[in-house]
Write a protein that holds these residues in place. Sequence first.
Motif, PDB file in Angstrom:
ATOM      1  N   THR A  89     -12.539 -22.843  -8.525  1.00 53.80           N
ATOM      2  CA  THR A  89     -12.736 -23.126  -9.943  1.00 53.80           C
ATOM      3  C   THR A  89     -11.465 -22.954 -10.756  1.00 53.80           C
ATOM      4  O   THR A  89     -11.178 -23.758 -11.643  1.00 53.80           O
ATOM      5  N   GLU A  90     -10.687 -21.910 -10.435  1.00 51.87           N
ATOM      6  CA  GLU A  90      -9.493 -21.661 -11.249  1.00 51.87           C
ATOM      7  C   GLU A  90      -8.481 -22.797 -11.114  1.00 51.87           C
ATOM      8  O   GLU A  90      -7.844 -23.198 -12.080  1.00 51.87           O
ATOM      9  N   TYR A  93      -9.761 -25.675 -13.039  1.00 48.44           N
ATOM     10  CA  TYR A  93      -9.596 -25.394 -14.467  1.00 48.44           C
ATOM     11  C   TYR A  93      -8.183 -25.759 -14.915  1.00 48.44           C
ATOM     12  O   TYR A  93      -7.986 -26.421 -15.928  1.00 48.44           O
ATOM     13  N   SER A  94      -7.198 -25.369 -14.122  1.00 48.61           N
ATOM     14  CA  SER A  94      -5.812 -25.639 -14.545  1.00 48.61           C
ATOM     15  C   SER A  94      -5.496 -27.133 -14.488  1.00 48.61           C
ATOM     16  O   SER A  94      -4.796 -27.664 -15.358  1.00 48.61           O
ATOM     17  N   LYS A  97      -7.290 -28.748 -17.479  1.00 47.52           N
ATOM     18  CA  LYS A  97      -6.632 -28.343 -18.725  1.00 47.52           C
ATOM     19  C   LYS A  97      -5.400 -29.212 -18.967  1.00 47.52           C
ATOM     20  O   LYS A  97      -5.222 -29.778 -20.046  1.00 47.52           O
ATOM     21  N   THR A 132     -16.977 -26.311 -15.355  1.00 49.30           N
ATOM     22  CA  THR A 132     -15.550 -26.042 -15.543  1.00 49.30           C
ATOM     23  C   THR A 132     -14.980 -26.934 -16.640  1.00 49.30           C
ATOM     24  O   THR A 132     -14.198 -26.483 -17.485  1.00 49.30           O
ATOM     25  N   ARG A 135     -15.990 -25.613 -19.927  1.00 44.95           N
ATOM     26  CA  ARG A 135     -15.213 -24.413 -20.275  1.00 44.95           C
ATOM     27  C   ARG A 135     -13.845 -24.807 -20.817  1.00 44.95           C
ATOM     28  O   ARG A 135     -13.368 -24.240 -21.799  1.00 44.95           O
ATOM     29  N   VAL A 136     -13.223 -25.796 -20.173  1.00 40.97           N
ATOM     30  CA  VAL A 136     -11.911 -26.251 -20.642  1.00 40.97           C
ATOM     31  C   VAL A 136     -12.023 -26.776 -22.080  1.00 40.97           C
ATOM     32  O   VAL A 136     -11.224 -26.435 -22.949  1.00 40.97           O
ATOM     33  N   LYS A 139     -13.389 -23.585 -24.520  1.00 38.93           N
ATOM     34  CA  LYS A 139     -12.586 -22.365 -24.612  1.00 38.93           C
ATOM     35  C   LYS A 139     -11.109 -22.670 -24.854  1.00 38.93           C
ATOM     36  O   LYS A 139     -10.420 -21.913 -25.511  1.00 38.93           O
ATOM     37  N   TYR A 140     -10.631 -23.750 -24.267  1.00 39.60           N
ATOM     38  CA  TYR A 140      -9.189 -24.022 -24.378  1.00 39.60           C
ATOM     39  C   TYR A 140      -8.897 -24.964 -25.544  1.00 39.60           C
ATOM     40  O   TYR A 140      -8.021 -24.725 -26.354  1.00 39.60           O
TER      41      TYR A 140
END
Length: 445
Positions: A89-90, A93-94, A97, A132, A135-136, A139-140
Amino acid sequence: PPGEGGPFSPGLPGRSFSPSRLSDGAAAMPLYEGLGSGGEKTAVVIDLGAAFTKCGFAGETGPRCVIPSEIKKPGIPKPVKVVQYNINTEELYSYLKEFIHMLYFRHLLVNPRDRRVVIVESVLCPSHFRETLTRVLFKYFEVPSVLFAPSHLMSLLTLGINSAMVLDCGYTESLVLPIYEGIPVLNCWGALPLGGKAIHKELEYQLLEQSTVDTGATKGQSLPSVMGSVPEDIIEDIKVRTCFVSDLQRGLKIQAAKFNMDGSAERPAPPPDVDYPLDGEKILHVNGAVRDSVVEILFEQDNEEQSVATLILDSLLQCPIDTRKQLAENLVVMGGTAMLPGFLHRLMAEIRYLVEKPKYKETLAAKTFRVHNPPAKPNCVAWLGGAIFGALQDILGSRSVSKEYYNQTGRLPDWCCLNNPPLEMIFDVGKTPPPLMKRAFSTEK
């Protein structure tokens, strides 16, 4: 003109008319800016495909940009695909993003905090990917709200019909889903890994096996001796420029010659060879036989007798019997692979040919099959549906997931999942539940 009350006319209260505003803003502003109710800015519509991403603004007739769904990473020579389902997931996510940052600040040139987002997604999109992505965005990029819209349903909005059998031939797979009276019939879907990726793999295999390369010094070298593998963007370019789908009779002959056991089947005369320049000095000879045979993998049946055409018929057989006639007469085909020359013609010929086979003749009474012609190129049909959906302010207000709701619950209500607990179970009924979305504009007083 004065007296007609256009969006910038002096007749409207509270709006000062300045010609300079028109000329400066027209290039950067979306088409229907200011026509939205209460002056809310038009939503951003993103269709994240496995190969290409289409993005633009709601209410417009086409995407502002169609770009490969990939990012360049320093130190890695090949670009990294953004839509990957089997990475942690991380990492995902990057990637997301960085990619969405590029969409907003290089292509759309708008502030993400100002605009709601409509994401056009496949029915088969795994939950962890969409969570995911959410979330991006929340949250971002801190977008005000997100709406997930199923791509098959969106394609119907472009046509203004309620029921259809929708086939999406994309990059990773071909996915068929019947929609009846506006409801996706989720238990009748069918998918096969036949799409752009499968064609690219087959094309690369055949090129490495059959094609020759001329370099400045020597003629007729084999391709593997010059390059071990061909970059995918070149493969795709060769596919788009030279490959096509044959008609049914010719296609059956090509298949018979390919699986020729006793050596009797004759292959039809191939189309002309094509010279494709790889760079300034290398020229690749693409054999005519390669040009028409790679696409046959979509239609030649595998061990289970499945092809892109049987997907539609098998899905019809799973549908309730009283819906079949209407679905068969309303086929919609979308996705980039459907843009190959001759694809639609061949698909319809295959269906009409297969319906006469015993397997379907006894069970399927439907004899007429009709295909719709959506008002966009097949690869942008789902995006256009999302843009129409995103322009319906009232619906956008009531159906989206707001930032407040997401921050309070940390989860995403799933449009295709029926066992999500209702809001009352998460909150005490005494307390007021969080706003699912403050309506942007409502007809109800």
